[in-house]
Write a protein that holds these residues in place. Structure first.
Motif, PDB file in Angstrom:
ATOM      1  N   GLN A  61       0.817  -1.222   0.000  1.00  8.51           N
ATOM      2  CA  GLN A  61       0.000   0.000   0.000  1.00  8.51           C
ATOM      3  C   GLN A  61       0.847   1.268   0.000  1.00  8.51           C
ATOM      4  O   GLN A  61       0.356   2.358  -0.310  1.00  8.51           O
ATOM      5  CB  GLN A  61      -0.920   0.006   1.214  1.00  8.51           C
ATOM      6  CG  GLN A  61      -0.186   0.014   2.554  1.00  8.51           C
ATOM      7  CD  GLN A  61      -1.130   0.008   3.737  1.00  8.51           C
ATOM      8  OE1 GLN A  61      -2.335   0.083   3.573  1.00  8.51           O
ATOM      9  NE2 GLN A  61      -0.571  -0.088   4.944  1.00  8.51           N
ATOM     10  N   ARG A  62       2.130   1.143   0.357  1.00  9.41           N
ATOM     11  CA  ARG A  62       3.001   2.310   0.396  1.00  9.41           C
ATOM     12  C   ARG A  62       3.880   2.421  -0.860  1.00  9.41           C
ATOM     13  O   ARG A  62       4.818   3.213  -0.893  1.00  9.41           O
ATOM     14  CB  ARG A  62       3.872   2.291   1.652  1.00  9.41           C
ATOM     15  CG  ARG A  62       3.035   2.555   2.902  1.00  9.41           C
ATOM     16  CD  ARG A  62       3.845   2.532   4.183  1.00  9.41           C
ATOM     17  NE  ARG A  62       3.045   3.065   5.278  1.00  9.41           N
ATOM     18  CZ  ARG A  62       3.018   4.330   5.656  1.00  9.41           C
ATOM     19  NH1 ARG A  62       3.758   5.216   5.023  1.00  9.41           N
ATOM     20  NH2 ARG A  62       2.254   4.728   6.660  1.00  9.41           N
TER      21      ARG A  62
ATOM     22  N   ILE B 195       3.628   3.332  -4.838  1.00  6.07           N
ATOM     23  CA  ILE B 195       2.832   3.873  -5.927  1.00  6.07           C
ATOM     24  C   ILE B 195       3.506   3.439  -7.227  1.00  6.07           C
ATOM     25  O   ILE B 195       4.530   3.989  -7.634  1.00  6.07           O
ATOM     26  CB  ILE B 195       2.718   5.412  -5.839  1.00  6.07           C
ATOM     27  CG1 ILE B 195       2.040   5.800  -4.529  1.00  6.07           C
ATOM     28  CG2 ILE B 195       1.942   5.962  -7.044  1.00  6.07           C
ATOM     29  CD1 ILE B 195       1.927   7.315  -4.316  1.00  6.07           C
TER      30      ILE B 195
ATOM     31  N   ASP C 184      -6.097   6.549  -9.948  1.00  8.33           N
ATOM     32  CA  ASP C 184      -6.226   6.827  -8.513  1.00  8.33           C
ATOM     33  C   ASP C 184      -4.962   7.447  -7.913  1.00  8.33           C
ATOM     34  O   ASP C 184      -4.858   7.618  -6.696  1.00  8.33           O
ATOM     35  CB  ASP C 184      -6.565   5.537  -7.760  1.00  8.33           C
ATOM     36  CG  ASP C 184      -5.433   4.507  -7.797  1.00  8.33           C
ATOM     37  OD1 ASP C 184      -4.526   4.636  -8.655  1.00  8.33           O
ATOM     38  OD2 ASP C 184      -5.455   3.568  -6.985  1.00  8.33           O
ATOM     39  N   ALA C 185      -3.978   7.796  -8.773  1.00 11.56           N
ATOM     40  CA  ALA C 185      -2.684   8.255  -8.256  1.00 11.56           C
ATOM     41  C   ALA C 185      -2.796   9.555  -7.477  1.00 11.56           C
ATOM     42  O   ALA C 185      -2.168   9.712  -6.418  1.00 11.56           O
ATOM     43  CB  ALA C 185      -1.689   8.404  -9.396  1.00 11.56           C
TER      44      ALA C 185
ATOM     45  N   GLN D  43      -5.215  10.665  -5.729  1.00  7.79           N
ATOM     46  CA  GLN D  43      -5.760  10.366  -4.407  1.00  7.79           C
ATOM     47  C   GLN D  43      -4.700   9.725  -3.524  1.00  7.79           C
ATOM     48  O   GLN D  43      -4.592  10.033  -2.331  1.00  7.79           O
ATOM     49  CB  GLN D  43      -6.976   9.430  -4.531  1.00  7.79           C
ATOM     50  CG  GLN D  43      -7.594   9.012  -3.208  1.00  7.79           C
ATOM     51  CD  GLN D  43      -8.028  10.193  -2.349  1.00  7.79           C
ATOM     52  OE1 GLN D  43      -8.582  11.175  -2.872  1.00  7.79           O
ATOM     53  NE2 GLN D  43      -7.766  10.132  -1.050  1.00  7.79           N
ATOM     54  N   ARG D  44      -3.886   8.859  -4.096  1.00  9.20           N
ATOM     55  CA  ARG D  44      -2.838   8.207  -3.308  1.00  9.20           C
ATOM     56  C   ARG D  44      -1.770   9.204  -2.859  1.00  9.20           C
ATOM     57  O   ARG D  44      -1.208   9.063  -1.775  1.00  9.20           O
ATOM     58  CB  ARG D  44      -2.224   7.062  -4.113  1.00  9.20           C
ATOM     59  CG  ARG D  44      -3.214   5.931  -4.396  1.00  9.20           C
ATOM     60  CD  ARG D  44      -2.517   4.667  -4.794  1.00  9.20           C
ATOM     61  NE  ARG D  44      -1.686   4.152  -3.716  1.00  9.20           N
ATOM     62  CZ  ARG D  44      -0.868   3.108  -3.855  1.00  9.20           C
ATOM     63  NH1 ARG D  44      -0.783   2.485  -5.021  1.00  9.20           N
ATOM     64  NH2 ARG D  44      -0.130   2.693  -2.849  1.00  9.20           N
TER      65      ARG D  44
ATOM     66  N   LYS E 249      -2.405  12.209  -2.042  1.00  9.82           N
ATOM     67  CA  LYS E 249      -3.027  12.925  -0.921  1.00  9.82           C
ATOM     68  C   LYS E 249      -2.930  12.125   0.378  1.00  9.82           C
ATOM     69  O   LYS E 249      -2.986  12.698   1.475  1.00  9.82           O
ATOM     70  CB  LYS E 249      -4.491  13.216  -1.239  1.00  9.82           C
ATOM     71  CG  LYS E 249      -4.691  14.240  -2.337  1.00  9.82           C
ATOM     72  CD  LYS E 249      -6.176  14.447  -2.643  1.00  9.82           C
ATOM     73  CE  LYS E 249      -6.356  15.443  -3.791  1.00  9.82           C
ATOM     74  NZ  LYS E 249      -7.794  15.601  -4.150  1.00  9.82           N
ATOM     75  N   GLU E 250      -2.779  10.809   0.278  1.00  4.63           N
ATOM     76  CA  GLU E 250      -2.687   9.955   1.463  1.00  4.63           C
ATOM     77  C   GLU E 250      -1.288   9.947   2.067  1.00  4.63           C
ATOM     78  O   GLU E 250      -1.091   9.420   3.171  1.00  4.63           O
ATOM     79  CB  GLU E 250      -3.103   8.529   1.089  1.00  4.63           C
ATOM     80  CG  GLU E 250      -4.570   8.426   0.666  1.00  4.63           C
ATOM     81  CD  GLU E 250      -4.899   7.079   0.043  1.00  4.63           C
ATOM     82  OE1 GLU E 250      -3.963   6.240  -0.069  1.00  4.63           O
ATOM     83  OE2 GLU E 250      -6.062   6.863  -0.349  1.00  4.63           O
TER      84      GLU E 250
ATOM     85  N   SER F 278      -0.229  18.178  -2.783  1.00 11.48           N
ATOM     86  CA  SER F 278      -1.010  17.457  -1.769  1.00 11.48           C
ATOM     87  C   SER F 278      -0.637  17.845  -0.344  1.00 11.48           C
ATOM     88  O   SER F 278      -1.150  17.257   0.612  1.00 11.48           O
ATOM     89  CB  SER F 278      -0.820  15.943  -1.964  1.00 11.48           C
ATOM     90  OG  SER F 278      -1.286  15.548  -3.237  1.00 11.48           O
TER      91      SER F 278
ATOM     92  N   ARG G 140       7.467   5.877   1.758  1.00  7.13           N
ATOM     93  CA  ARG G 140       6.778   5.579   0.497  1.00  7.13           C
ATOM     94  C   ARG G 140       7.809   5.448  -0.620  1.00  7.13           C
ATOM     95  O   ARG G 140       8.886   6.049  -0.570  1.00  7.13           O
ATOM     96  CB  ARG G 140       5.802   6.697   0.093  1.00  7.13           C
ATOM     97  CG  ARG G 140       4.851   7.139   1.189  1.00  7.13           C
ATOM     98  CD  ARG G 140       3.549   6.405   1.161  1.00  7.13           C
ATOM     99  NE  ARG G 140       2.696   6.824   2.291  1.00  7.13           N
ATOM    100  CZ  ARG G 140       1.422   6.520   2.426  1.00  7.13           C
ATOM    101  NH1 ARG G 140       0.816   5.793   1.505  1.00  7.13           N
ATOM    102  NH2 ARG G 140       0.743   6.932   3.480  1.00  7.13           N
TER     103      ARG G 140
END
Length: 661
Positions: free
Chosen positions: A208-209, A211, A218-219, A221-222, A224-225, A251, A418
C-alpha cells in the motif's frame, strides 16, 4: 451534434455495408486529435468510432487527462507551440484568450492572458482538446458522424475481405457486456504501455506504500494519502519524477523526497527568457569512420559536443545548449543508426537512456523550479529534495509494513515511508502484458517489435503496422508512443521528443489524411506509392511518369514531367494549401470544388496534349493529386514552419539564422 456517447453493435458487418467506418482504439491525446482530423477532412459518408477504456483519460491520456493531473501540472512547452493544428499555429492562443469557458478554472488562471511564451496547465490543454473535438463534430458534414464508446478492446481480427472486427468489453450501464464492432480502417491510439516494473520491486509490488504508476486514475488520491512529513523515495529522475514532486507538493507534502537514479542525471531549468531555437550543425566527423562501433560513437559524440560548445556555445546556458545540438543532429542520428548493428544501437540507447532523456529537454521554471528550489533550500525553508546516484538492489517491507527498506549496491540501506515508481513505461512490444497487443504481435502477427531499437513497433511512413512477415498490414494504423522507435530511426528523435506534442500532432494529421485517401474511391488503390517520393515534387512527377503504362518516348516523357511539375508547383500545391488551411467546412468545400474543376480541366488538357487515353490521364492526375496532398501535409508538419506565422502573434516568434557548417 452528430455524436453518441455510448453504443453497441449487434451485427458487426451490417453497418459497414451501409456506411464506411473508422474505429479509433483510445481517446487520449492521439486518438482524439486523429478523430478531429478525420471529422475535418472527410468528404463522404463516414462513421468515426472513438473507443476508450478509462474515462479519466478521455481527451488527454496519461499526460493531459484529468485522472492523471492536477492544476499545478504544467505543460513543459510554451503556449505558442501547442496548437493542435500545424497549419494554424495561433489556434490555441485564440481559443484560450477568446473562446475558452473559464468558469471552472482556478482564480489564478481565470483572468490570465496567454502569450507565446506562457506556460499552460495540462487541465486547460485537455479542455482545449475536448472543445476542439466538439467543434469538429459540429462543423463536419451531416453524413460524417462520431460515436464515443466506452470499453476495453480485447481483440482485433481481420475479416478476410479488407476490414477488421474489434472486440471490446464494456462494464458500464445498460450496454455492459462484450461487443463486436466492424471497421473498414482501424487506428490504434492505445497510448503508453504499463510502467516498467524493475526486479527490485518484486517484494513490494502490492504494498500500500508503493505507488507503481504516478499517472494511474487513482494516483492523485494516493498522493493525498502521503503524510506531510513522510520520506518518499522516487526511482528515476526524468520528467515523471518532476511530476511526482509537483503532485506531492500540491497534496501538502513537506517532508524529504529522495530522487534516485543510477547516473544521477537531472533535467535542467530553462532561463526565464528562453526561446526555442533551431540550429544547424556540421556533420559530426566521427561519422566518416569506416565502422561505427559503440566506442567510436561515444568518443565521437563527446568530442563533437566539446567542439560545438567552443565554436557556438558562448553565452548559451547548459539548459538549452544540449537540446539544441541534439535537435540539429537529428539527420545524423538517422545516418548513425542506419549504419550500426541493431544490438549496438539498443545497447547504447539502454546504457545512456537517462543521459539522453534529461539532456534532450529541460523544464519550464514552473516545473523545474518546484524541484530545483527544494534541492537548495532557503533561510527558514530547509532543503527537502535530494538526489541519489546509486543502483538499487532490493526493496522490502520494514517495521511491520509501515515503511520500506531500500537496499543499494554501494551505499547504506535507506528506510523510507513511500516509494514512487518513475522509471518510465515499458517499450517492449514483444512482452507487453497487454491483451490487445499480445494478440496483435504474437497471435495474429499483424505487428512486430521495432526492428532496430526494439522500442515500440515497426510501422510504415504513415503509421501502417508492419506484420511479422515484414509486409504492411492493410487497413491497420497506429498513432502514439508505440511509434517511438520509428521516430528515432526515421526522424532522428530522441528522449521525450519521440512522443512530444509536436511529434504526435504530426502523426495524427498524416495518418488521418492517409486513412481518408485509402477510403476515397478516386484514389488509385492498386498502385503502391513509394513511401518517400512525396517529400519532393520533382521526385513525385518523375515517379508518376515512370509508372505510366505504356511508357512514352523519352522526349514526350520529359515534356510530361515538366508539365506535371509546373502544374503541381503553380496550381495544385497552392490550391491544396488553401484547402488544408481552411478554417471551416464551407471554406474547405469551396476550395475543394475549385480544385476539382481545375484538375478536371488539366486532365483533359494532358490527355489531348500527350495523346493519352481518358483512363491514363485520369490515373496520372489522380496520382499527382495524391502526391501533392501528401507533400503539403508533410510540409505542414515541418517544425520550421512555425517561424512563419501570419497572425497577431507573429512578432512574438523568432527564428534563428542558419549557421554555416
Amino acid at each position: 451534434m452528430h455524436t453518441t456517447t455510448m453504443g453497441t453493435e449487434s451485427d458487426p458487418t451490417a453497418t459497414a455495408a451501409r456506411m464506411r467506418r473508422v474505429v479509433l482504439v483510445g481517446a487520449g491525446f492521439s486518438g482524439t486529435l486523429t478523430a478531429i482530423r478525420l471529422l475535418q477532412f472527410a468528404t463522404g459518408p463516414l462513421e468515426i468510432c472513438l473507443l476508450e477504456r478509462e474515462e479519466g483519460y478521455r481527451y488527454g491520456g496519461l499526460a493531459f487527462g484529468r485522472a492523471a493531473t492536477n492544476w499545478e501540472h504544467m505543460l513543459n512547452i510554451q503556449a505558442g507551440r501547442i496548437t493542435l493544428r500545424r497549419e494554424r499555429p495561433e489556434d490555441f492562443l485564440e481559443w484560450a484568450n477568446a473562446e475558452a469557458d473559464r468558469s471552472a478554472w482556478p482564480l489564478k488562471w481565470q483572468y490570465h492572458t496567454f502569450g507565446v511564451a506562457c506556460v499552460v496547465p495540462r487541465r486547460i490543454f485537455s479542455q482545449y482538446l475536448a472543445e476542439r473535438l466538439r467543434g469538429a463534430v459540429a462543423d463536419a458534414r451531416a453524413d460524417v458522424t462520431l460515436r464515443e464508446l466506452s470499453g476495453e478492446t480485447i481483440d482485433v481480427r481481420a475479416t478476410g475481405h479488407g476490414g477488421y472486427v474489434v472486440k471490446y468489453a464494456d462494464t458500464t450501464g445498460e450496454s455492459a457486456g462484450v461487443h463486436e464492432l466492424a471497421a473498414d480502417q482501424l487506428i490504434l491510439a492505445t497510448g503508453h504501455l504499463a510502467p516498467v516494473q524493475a526486479p527490485f520491486y518484486h517484494r513490494i509490488r502490492g504494498h500500500q506504500r508503493f505507488i507503481a504508476d504516478p499517472y494511474a486514475p487513482d494516483a492523485q488520491q494516493r498522493f493525498k494519502e502521503v503524510g506531510a512529513e513522510e520520506t518518499v523515495l522516487v526511482t528515476g529522475s526524468a520528467l515523471s519524477a518532476f511530476d511526482t514532486v509537483v503532485s506531492l507538493v500540491h497534496s501538502g507534502h513537506r517532508g524529504q523526497i529522495l530522487i534516485c537514479s543510477r547516473g544521477g542525471h537531472m533535467h535542467d531549468t530553462y532561463p526565464v527568457d528562453h526561446e526555442h531555437d533551431i540550429w544547424q550543425a556540421r556533420r559530426p566527423p566521427f561519422l566518416d569512420a569506416a565502422e561505427l562501433t559503440p566506442d567510436v560513437v561515444v568518443e565521437g559524440v563527446t568530442a563533437e559536443f566539446a567542439h560545438l560548445r567552443a565554436e557556438h556555445g558562448e553565452g548559451v546556458p547548459d539548459a538549452i545548449f544540449a537540446e539544441r545540438v541534439m535537435k540539429a543532429w537529428e539527420p545524423y542520428v538517422i545516418e548513425l543508426i542506419s549504419r550500426m548493428d541493431a544490438g549496438d544501437v539498443r545497447a547504447l540507447l539502454d546504457r545512456y537512456k537517462s543521459l539522453i532523456v534529461t539532456h534532450r529537454t529541460s523544464t519550464v521554471r514552473e516545473i523545474g523550479g518546484v524541484v530545483r528550489d527544494r534541492m537548495r533550500g532557503f533561510n527558514g525553508a530547509p532543503q527537502t529534495v535530494h538526489t541519489i546516484s546509486a543502483a538499487i538492489q532490493d526493496m522490502r517491507p520494514a517495521e511491520d509494513g509501515t515503511k520500506i527498506r531500500v537496499v543499494f549496491a554501494d551505499r547504506p540501506d535507506a528506510v523510507v515511508d513511500r516509494v514512487v515508481n518513475c522509471l518510465g513505461n515499458n517499450t517492449d512490444y514483444e512482452h507487453t502484458g497487454h491483451p490487445l497487443w499480445t494478440g496483435l504481435v504474437r497471435q495474429h502477427r499483424y505487428a512486430r517489435p521495432q526492428t532496430t531499437t526494439h522500442r515500440g513497433i515497426e510501422v510504415g511512413a504513415h503509421g501502417q503496422l508492419i506484420g511479422a512477415d515484414g509486409a504492411v498490414t492493410d487497413g491497420l494504423f497506429c498513432v502514439g508512443p508505440m511509434r517511438q522507435g520509428d521516430e528515432t530511426t526515421r526522424r532522428g528523435r530522441l528522449g521525450a521528443f519521440v512522443f512530444s506534442i509536436g511529434t504526435l500532432r504530426n502523426q495524427c494529421f498524416d495518418t488521418a489524411m492517409e486513412v481518408l485517401r485509402r477510403m476515397d474511391e478516386n484514389t488509385p488503390h492498386e498502385v503502391r506509392i513509394p513511401e518517400d517520393v512525396h517529400h519532393c515534387l520533382v521526385r513525385s512527377t518523375d515517379w508518376i511518369v515512370a509508372d505510366l503504362v505504356p511508357p512514352l518516348p523519352d522526349r514526350d516523357a520529359a515534356r510530361l514531367r515538366e508539365r506535371l511539375l509546373a502544374h503541381a508547383r503553380e496550381r495544385a500545391y497552392p490550391a491544396t494549401l488553401d484547402y488544408l488551411h481552411a478554417e471551416d467546412r464551407t471554406s474547405r468545400d469551396k476550395y475543394r470544388s475549385v480544385r476539382a474543376d481545375e484538375l478536371a480541366d488539366f486532365t483533359v488538357a494532358v490527355a489531348r496534349e500527350f495523346s493519352l487515353t481518358d483512363e491514363q490521364a485520369r490515373r496520372l492526375v489522380s496520382l499527382l493529386t495524391t502526391l501533392v496532398e501528401k507533400h503539403a501535409v508533410h510540409n505542414l508538419c515541418d517544425i520550421t514552419q512555425l517561424a512563419r506565422w501570419d497572425s497577431p502573434y507573429a512578432e512574438q516568434v523568432k527564428h534563428a539564422p542558419k549557421r554555416e557548417s
